[in-house]
Design an enzyme around this catalytic site. Structure first.
Site, PDB file in Angstrom:
ATOM      1  N   GLU A 103       0.737  -0.842  -0.258  1.00  0.00           N
ATOM      2  CA  GLU A 103      -0.107  -0.099  -0.035  1.00  0.00           C
ATOM      3  C   GLU A 103       1.015   1.255   0.357  1.00  0.00           C
ATOM      4  O   GLU A 103       1.938   1.171   0.748  1.00  0.00           O
ATOM      5  CB  GLU A 103      -0.523   0.392   1.078  1.00  0.00           C
ATOM      6  CG  GLU A 103      -1.695  -1.254   1.075  1.00  0.00           C
ATOM      7  CD  GLU A 103      -2.588  -1.130   2.565  1.00  0.00           C
ATOM      8  OE1 GLU A 103      -2.538  -0.111   3.291  1.00  0.00           O
ATOM      9  OE2 GLU A 103      -3.731  -2.116   2.912  1.00  0.00           O
ATOM     10  N   TYR A 106     -10.928  -4.914   4.257  1.00  0.00           N
ATOM     11  CA  TYR A 106     -10.024  -3.880   5.148  1.00  0.00           C
ATOM     12  C   TYR A 106      -9.692  -3.352   6.293  1.00  0.00           C
ATOM     13  O   TYR A 106     -11.382  -2.889   6.450  1.00  0.00           O
ATOM     14  CB  TYR A 106      -9.041  -2.568   4.529  1.00  0.00           C
ATOM     15  CG  TYR A 106      -8.015  -2.378   5.577  1.00  0.00           C
ATOM     16  CD1 TYR A 106      -7.731  -2.232   6.932  1.00  0.00           C
ATOM     17  CD2 TYR A 106      -6.666  -1.731   4.730  1.00  0.00           C
ATOM     18  CE1 TYR A 106      -6.462  -1.502   7.251  1.00  0.00           C
ATOM     19  CE2 TYR A 106      -5.202  -1.048   5.228  1.00  0.00           C
ATOM     20  CZ  TYR A 106      -5.526  -1.205   6.711  1.00  0.00           C
ATOM     21  OH  TYR A 106      -4.188  -1.101   7.508  1.00  0.00           O
ATOM     22  N   ASP A 138      -5.256   9.016  10.425  1.00  0.00           N
ATOM     23  CA  ASP A 138      -3.800   8.626  10.182  1.00  0.00           C
ATOM     24  C   ASP A 138      -3.484   9.353  11.280  1.00  0.00           C
ATOM     25  O   ASP A 138      -3.500  10.719  11.957  1.00  0.00           O
ATOM     26  CB  ASP A 138      -3.075   9.580   9.241  1.00  0.00           C
ATOM     27  CG  ASP A 138      -3.210   9.175   7.647  1.00  0.00           C
ATOM     28  OD1 ASP A 138      -3.468   7.292   7.625  1.00  0.00           O
ATOM     29  OD2 ASP A 138      -3.310   9.430   7.001  1.00  0.00           O
TER      30      ASP A 138
END
Length: 274
Positions: A50, A176, A61
């Site tokens: 990725e 995911y 993040d």
């Protein structure tokens, strides 16, 4: 149509092992070193890579990956240069699946049709766009699928059985699963809870389920890989990269090797899980 990501998981299934998926920010700490690090990942044992698309305002993040994105932007990285990195990688590796991960804003500014055409020609295999929910599939997800790219969706601990069908409707490649409630690098994954979550998701889909967020050590990667179809590691790799830099955040002679060494240890953990 079988995509490179589909083919990789089919091969791993034959080998009876889980995937080791690495995440690295494109352009961190500079475009040249970033390319060298990405090139080192398959030899270190990465099955899928990725690549983060640097963005000024990431919402999922944690501090480490935010800092990586800012280092990349300061070094002049752009979405166009990120696609250039993929194109350069493909000159020596046409087999390792590459997934671009990030946010919709840079893609929207670039232009969706142009981005998809350029991404496909560069050698991108899939996309993870964190801030586009299923209700906005017509924006990027459906066009990406028509362009031959996998669109990989995130499921989280708060994605209940009522929501899962919508999340999975146009998902392809793999699912995911975000193992923690929060941002990247904020907590450690609980392998027992992950096992239950993966089993629940698999009741709704035949797609592989990879688990990320909160995996930092070979032991943790092994524990997660034993319960899932893949383990995704990003923050730990970004952290070891950062620690290899000099006081001005420039790459040193240790940078590429430090990241590759940790990736190899994590890969060994994943491969020994099943």
């Amino acid at each position: 149509m079988t995509t490179p990501i589909d083919a990789r998981f089919a091969q791993l299934k034959k080998e009876r092992r889980s995937a080791f998926v690495t995440f690295l920010m494109a352009g961190d700490p500079d475009p040249e070193t970033s390319l060298d690090i990405v090139k080192a990942m398959p030899k270190a044992g990465a099955d899928i890579i990725e690549i983060g698309m640097p963005f000024t305002d990431p919402m999922a993040d944690g501090p480490s990956i935010q800092a990586a994105g800012l280092r990349a932007l300061k070094a002049g990285m752009t979405l166009k240069k990120t696609l250039g990195l993929v194109r350069e990688f493909r000159k020596s590796d046409d087999a390792t699946p590459l997934v671009l991960m990030g946010y919709y804003n840079p893609i929207y500014i670039y232009g969706v049709d142009k981005f998809l055409a350029d991404a496909k020609s560069a050698g991108v295999d899939g996309l993870i766009v964190v801030d586009l929910p299923p209700e906005e599939d017509s924006e990027l997800c459906v066009p990406a699928m028509k362009a031959g790219l996998n669109f990989i969706r995130l499921a989280t601990p708060t994605t209940d059985d009522k929501r899962l069908p919508a999340v999975l409707a146009n998902t392809s490649g793999f699912v995911y699963y975000v193992s923690v409630t929060g941002i990247t690098g904020s907590a450690s994954a609980d392998s027992s809870a992950v096992g239950d979550a993966v089993a629940r998701i698999k009741r709704h889909t035949a797609l592989p389920v990879c688990v990320g967020f909160g995996i930092r050590t070979p032991e943790a990667a092994s524990a997660i890989a034993a319960k899932a179809d893949g383990a995704v590691v990003g923050t730990a790799l970004v952290d070891v990269l950062r620690r290899s830099l000099d006081t001005e955040n420039n790459a040193t002679a240790k940078t590429v090797g430090a990241v590759a060494e940790l990736a190899a240890a994590l890969a060994a953990g994943v491969r020994g899980a099943k």
